[in-house]
Design a protein around this motif. Sequence first.
Motif, short mmCIF file in Angstrom:
data_model
loop_
_atom_site.label_atom_id
_atom_site.label_comp_id
_atom_site.label_asym_id
_atom_site.label_seq_id
_atom_site.Cartn_x
_atom_site.Cartn_y
_atom_site.Cartn_z
N ALA A 118 9.02 -33.05 25.36
CA ALA A 118 9.19 -32.76 26.78
C ALA A 118 8.96 -31.27 27.02
CB ALA A 118 10.59 -33.17 27.25
N VAL A 119 8.40 -30.93 28.19
CA VAL A 119 8.06 -29.55 28.51
C VAL A 119 8.80 -29.14 29.77
CG1 VAL A 119 6.19 -27.94 29.05
CG2 VAL A 119 5.78 -29.84 27.48
N SER A 120 9.29 -27.91 29.80
CA SER A 120 10.03 -27.39 30.95
C SER A 120 9.11 -27.24 32.16
CB SER A 120 10.66 -26.05 30.61
OG SER A 120 9.67 -25.10 30.27
N ASP A 121 9.72 -27.11 33.35
CA ASP A 121 8.94 -27.03 34.58
C ASP A 121 8.00 -25.83 34.61
OD1 ASP A 121 10.17 -29.30 35.51
OD2 ASP A 121 11.67 -28.25 36.70
N ASP A 122 8.41 -24.74 33.96
CA ASP A 122 7.55 -23.56 33.97
C ASP A 122 6.48 -23.60 32.89
OD1 ASP A 122 8.96 -23.10 31.65
OD2 ASP A 122 9.94 -21.26 32.35
N GLY A 123 6.46 -24.69 32.11
CA GLY A 123 5.45 -24.86 31.08
C GLY A 123 5.61 -23.98 29.87
N ARG A 124 6.75 -23.32 29.76
CA ARG A 124 6.91 -22.36 28.67
C ARG A 124 7.66 -22.94 27.47
NH1 ARG A 124 9.15 -16.10 29.07
NH2 ARG A 124 8.88 -15.62 26.84
N THR A 125 8.64 -23.81 27.71
CA THR A 125 9.46 -24.34 26.63
C THR A 125 9.14 -25.79 26.35
OG1 THR A 125 11.27 -22.85 27.25
CG2 THR A 125 11.82 -24.70 25.82
N LEU A 126 8.87 -26.10 25.09
CA LEU A 126 8.63 -27.48 24.65
C LEU A 126 9.78 -27.90 23.74
CD1 LEU A 126 5.35 -29.09 23.47
CD2 LEU A 126 7.35 -29.25 22.00
N ALA A 127 10.34 -29.08 24.01
CA ALA A 127 11.45 -29.60 23.19
C ALA A 127 10.98 -30.85 22.45
CB ALA A 127 12.65 -29.94 24.08
N ALA A 128 11.29 -30.93 21.15
CA ALA A 128 10.87 -32.06 20.33
C ALA A 128 12.03 -32.52 19.47
CB ALA A 128 9.69 -31.67 19.45
N GLY A 129 12.36 -33.81 19.57
CA GLY A 129 13.41 -34.38 18.73
C GLY A 129 12.89 -34.65 17.32
N ARG A 130 13.79 -34.60 16.34
CA ARG A 130 13.42 -34.79 14.94
C ARG A 130 14.26 -35.88 14.29
NH1 ARG A 130 13.14 -28.53 12.68
NH2 ARG A 130 11.09 -27.99 13.55
N ARG A 131 13.71 -36.43 13.21
CA ARG A 131 14.41 -37.51 12.51
C ARG A 131 15.71 -37.05 11.84
NH1 ARG A 131 9.72 -41.19 9.53
NH2 ARG A 131 8.69 -41.88 11.46
N ASP A 132 15.81 -35.75 11.56
CA ASP A 132 17.03 -35.26 10.91
C ASP A 132 18.14 -34.99 11.91
OD1 ASP A 132 16.14 -32.99 12.19
OD2 ASP A 132 16.01 -31.75 10.38
N GLY A 133 17.93 -35.34 13.18
CA GLY A 133 18.95 -35.17 14.20
C GLY A 133 18.89 -33.85 14.93
N THR A 134 18.00 -32.97 14.54
CA THR A 134 17.87 -31.69 15.23
C THR A 134 16.83 -31.79 16.35
OG1 THR A 134 16.18 -30.86 13.71
CG2 THR A 134 18.49 -30.41 13.15
N VAL A 135 16.88 -30.82 17.25
CA VAL A 135 15.89 -30.71 18.33
C VAL A 135 15.30 -29.31 18.26
CG1 VAL A 135 15.51 -30.71 20.82
CG2 VAL A 135 17.07 -32.38 19.79
N ALA A 136 13.98 -29.23 18.17
CA ALA A 136 13.30 -27.94 18.06
C ALA A 136 12.80 -27.50 19.43
CB ALA A 136 12.12 -28.05 17.09
N LEU A 137 13.04 -26.23 19.75
CA LEU A 137 12.54 -25.64 20.99
C LEU A 137 11.43 -24.65 20.65
CD1 LEU A 137 15.89 -24.90 22.87
CD2 LEU A 137 14.48 -26.96 22.95
#
Length: 285
Positions: free
Chosen positions: A1-20
Amino acid sequence: AVSDDGRTLAAGRRDGTVALYDVRAGTGQAARILGGHRSSAGAVAVCEGGLYTASDDRTVRRYHLDRPGGGDVRATLLETLYGHQSAVTGIALAPPPAGEEEATERPVTVGMDRTARVWQVDAASHLVLRAGSAGAAAGHSPGFAECVCVVVDPALAGKKDAGTSFVTCGSAGDGTVALWSSAKKRPTHSLRAAHGNAPGEDTPAGVLSCASVGGSANPDVFATGSHDGFLRVWRIKPVSEDGDGGDPTERKGRRPTASSVVPVGKVPVAGFINGVALGPRGRFA
């Protein structure tokens, strides 16, 4: 998922973490890693100043996002939402209802417990709908919703107490695309085996991903992905009182009383479509 300003992308991971990620940085390296989930984080959604993450650990975590001084993104955990009795498989965010513009967005989640839940974060409550099928094909577990997207139902738009409209998509052996309003206990329209049968099988293919256009351009259009070889595009079409389809505003004296999901087109895509995202006006996917 990407923020409204197009700057931050969030990605879920199998290890339970979320990368920004900082999209503008272009490094490919995560700017921040969020922990907290005890199992795979399979779904994320971003809104203005906020992030929601959903996990197989049955929880949804809500964060506030900001960039102090315009620097690196910072995520502050606000709360954890509990309610699902099994893995949460999908999440989408609905705007506040008309007249409640100052309220918090409403997350809509689906899970392997065969429910859809519409959360009223401000009120610390949520609505539970039975978004699953007990009639899955032989050899498959009872159907559940793999994913969800928020849409605008033209038949309900502008009406009081219309609720939140959204689409759920069924798992393997079921493959149902269903249109819902949170004001009703059952889907307002369902289309079983929306992607046909799974390749080489005689059972419906599961719908693995979905996304709506959102915004004001085409809020009644959404797309779904599976492994039948096509990305499919759909529209929510209002049905007038006498049963005729089409835009009821073009037919004097006919009011829309319901809507149905109708195909718009399909694009050949080989392999599994595990994720779908649409541009702001639906011009690209």
